[in-house]
Scaffold this motif. Sequence first.
Motif, PDB file in Angstrom:
ATOM      1  N   TYR A 133     -29.911 -13.573  -8.655  1.00 23.97           N
ATOM      2  CA  TYR A 133     -30.791 -13.936  -7.547  1.00 23.97           C
ATOM      3  C   TYR A 133     -29.950 -14.345  -6.345  1.00 23.97           C
ATOM      4  CZ  TYR A 133     -34.393 -14.000 -11.123  1.00 23.97           C
ATOM      5  OH  TYR A 133     -35.255 -13.633 -12.123  1.00 23.97           O
ATOM      6  N   PRO A 135     -30.450 -16.292  -3.004  1.00 23.60           N
ATOM      7  CA  PRO A 135     -31.283 -17.094  -2.100  1.00 23.60           C
ATOM      8  C   PRO A 135     -30.751 -17.071  -0.668  1.00 23.60           C
ATOM      9  CG  PRO A 135     -29.872 -18.527  -3.416  1.00 23.60           C
ATOM     10  CD  PRO A 135     -29.651 -17.122  -3.910  1.00 23.60           C
ATOM     11  N   GLU A 140     -35.376 -21.583  -1.141  1.00 20.88           N
ATOM     12  CA  GLU A 140     -35.296 -20.465  -2.077  1.00 20.88           C
ATOM     13  C   GLU A 140     -34.331 -20.761  -3.225  1.00 20.88           C
ATOM     14  OE1 GLU A 140     -36.411 -16.290  -0.219  1.00 20.88           O
ATOM     15  OE2 GLU A 140     -34.274 -16.430  -0.587  1.00 20.88           O
ATOM     16  N   MET A 144     -35.562 -20.265  -6.898  1.00 20.71           N
ATOM     17  CA  MET A 144     -34.870 -19.276  -7.727  1.00 20.71           C
ATOM     18  C   MET A 144     -34.209 -19.899  -8.957  1.00 20.71           C
ATOM     19  SD  MET A 144     -33.306 -16.582  -4.987  1.00 20.71           S
ATOM     20  CE  MET A 144     -34.373 -15.397  -4.152  1.00 20.71           C
ATOM     21  N   ASP A 233     -37.052  -7.918  -6.393  1.00 19.09           N
ATOM     22  CA  ASP A 233     -37.760  -8.685  -5.364  1.00 19.09           C
ATOM     23  C   ASP A 233     -36.993  -8.542  -4.052  1.00 19.09           C
ATOM     24  OD1 ASP A 233     -39.594 -10.311  -4.151  1.00 19.09           O
ATOM     25  OD2 ASP A 233     -38.969 -12.165  -5.173  1.00 19.09           O
ATOM     26  N   GLU A 235     -37.376  -9.088   0.571  1.00 15.11           N
ATOM     27  CA  GLU A 235     -38.139  -9.430   1.783  1.00 15.11           C
ATOM     28  C   GLU A 235     -38.011  -8.268   2.767  1.00 15.11           C
ATOM     29  OE1 GLU A 235     -36.551 -12.647   4.128  1.00 15.11           O
ATOM     30  OE2 GLU A 235     -38.153 -12.517   5.608  1.00 15.11           O
ATOM     31  N   PHE A 249     -28.169  -9.880   2.556  1.00 10.63           N
ATOM     32  CA  PHE A 249     -28.687 -10.804   1.540  1.00 10.63           C
ATOM     33  C   PHE A 249     -28.131 -12.204   1.815  1.00 10.63           C
ATOM     34  CE2 PHE A 249     -24.966 -11.558  -1.221  1.00 10.63           C
ATOM     35  CZ  PHE A 249     -24.112 -10.537  -0.819  1.00 10.63           C
ATOM     36  N   ARG A 274     -34.046  -7.475   2.969  1.00 10.92           N
ATOM     37  CA  ARG A 274     -33.237  -8.497   2.295  1.00 10.92           C
ATOM     38  C   ARG A 274     -33.533  -8.491   0.790  1.00 10.92           C
ATOM     39  NH1 ARG A 274     -33.840 -14.069   0.720  1.00 10.92           N
ATOM     40  NH2 ARG A 274     -35.921 -14.223   1.627  1.00 10.92           N
ATOM     41  N   LYS A 276     -33.756  -9.989  -2.663  1.00 11.23           N
ATOM     42  CA  LYS A 276     -33.745 -11.348  -3.229  1.00 11.23           C
ATOM     43  C   LYS A 276     -33.199 -11.307  -4.648  1.00 11.23           C
ATOM     44  CE  LYS A 276     -37.681 -13.623  -1.921  1.00 11.23           C
ATOM     45  NZ  LYS A 276     -39.145 -13.691  -1.578  1.00 11.23           N
TER      46      LYS A 276
END
Lengths: 347, 217
Positions: A133, A135, A140, A144, A233, A235, A249, A274, A276
């Motif tokens: 992940y 963030p 986030e 996360m 995932d 954005e 990222f 972005r 995630k």
Amino acid sequence: MKGNEALAEAAMRAGCKCFFGYPITPQTELAAYMAKRMNKNGGVFLQAESEIAAINMVLGAASTGVRAMTSSSSPGISLKSEGISYIAGSDLPCVIINVERGGPGLGGIQPSQADYWQATKGLAHGDFHLLVYAPASVQEMVDMVIKAFDKADTYRMPAMILADGLLGQMMEPVTFPEIEQKTHDKSSWAANGHKGQREHHIINSLYLTPEELERTVVERFAKYDTIKQTETDAELYMTEDADILVCAFGATARVVKSAVNEAREMGIKAGMFRPKTVWPFPVNELQEASKNASQILSVEMSMGQMIDDIKLALNCSKPVEFFGRTGGVIPTPAEVLAKIKAMGGNK
Amino acid sequence: MRKVTIITGHYGSGKSNISTNLAMEAAAEGKKVTVVDLDIVNPYFRTADFAKMFEENGIELITPSYANTNLDIPALNFDIERIAKSDGYLIIDVGGDDDGAIALGRFSAALNEFGDNLDMFYVINRYRYLTKEPSEAVELMYNIETASKIKHTGIINNSNLGCDTLADTVISSLPYADMVSQSVNLPIVFSTIPRRLGVDDNRFKPIEIYVKPFWER
């Protein structure tokens, strides 16, 4: 809260009962926070004699079914890589936090994203993946960490939070969500004492015949295929009509978003994608985000490591340019905007 | 004897921004100002970030030579005792928590000699996770005094939520600040409000926000 402290608090709220670590800038506040609070929380904090010891303590604790975590920064993660491979090979859930700094080698203590390949390409020896992940804010990081513990248990595999020094050191308001207490049944594998009531549970990454090892690895990769379908995932920011799609990222995405906003004010159709999750890489989401783009730009705090995943996701169907700063230097919105302008852009 | 102000507080309570405001105000009044960045805890986001602005405003900045470099060496290569003996207004920005205040302890004997010319102000933020309760803020204040071997002389209420700070954010922190002030029997030197909010209220001291997020630099 300070980013590093938020990571620690989120882990405790997510039910982390064992933390094993070793100090390294810029993540040390995380361990310091754990040192002050983990014991009061009914858990165990232990500063190990090295990163290698810490990750093997995680292996031991995770074997019993408790939620365990370690954290470090880039060179420290390299030291942990053998243990991470053993954890993956033993199908154990745990969370590993990397608050990245500049490299290679001892590098420096300023922020960096130069561990993208390390995190997403398996990290250590053998056929395996981590859930990773990435963030982009303190909030986030909280969300996360909670998710990482849950998914690590769901898939019985290690999960990583790929943060960087900017996120670890920055202050931002956060809200701690109510955590849904899902129970993960670990009774079929946890080595937590059979009390003469059941067969021994054996946690192991050694297989005596090649065929048996192959079967286990193939099964694991079937699980990875499911994860690639379900756990991505991303954005998408102003991507609908974007002609120049900027991919970034983590903390870099905050800089890129400022640049995209400025580009839009100048009439340039820029957008941002972005990821995630950086493993699994959000392939479908990138294809959707880039549907109207004629050019792609990857912006990273490295010499360009995510750029390969972008090209693969798009089958090299669109030109992908790169802008990055490395060694602990943070790109500025003005630099990113200058690159977007240099690429022309369909006004 | 020169006037000395020491700024202490929790990580992220706004110490660097307060120090910078005090320095810029004093410089605008034509005073000779020296700022010492005594932070040996934070690798970045510190007073040293404002070196250029200080230089433009004639403010002398003294930082550990490793501040904002790639070296992780919390060494102080300057002598506060000697600096304190020169003239002008001296502001010392201390690292977060009692961990950061340890560095100050080494200079306590020299600094305590300044008597009434020495102030040590404790910066509080009602919205800071670990000092939300007045009792937590009080405990940390005493821990800082133990580490620094210097007594505080006042409280600065710098309650804020970063970029999300509104007038209400600040106003609703006043009872909290009063409780801290009463518990430790120290005056509130001032309560801050970001100047950008344009609030005209004599309960607050408008301050500039010099600390900019990295995506706005």
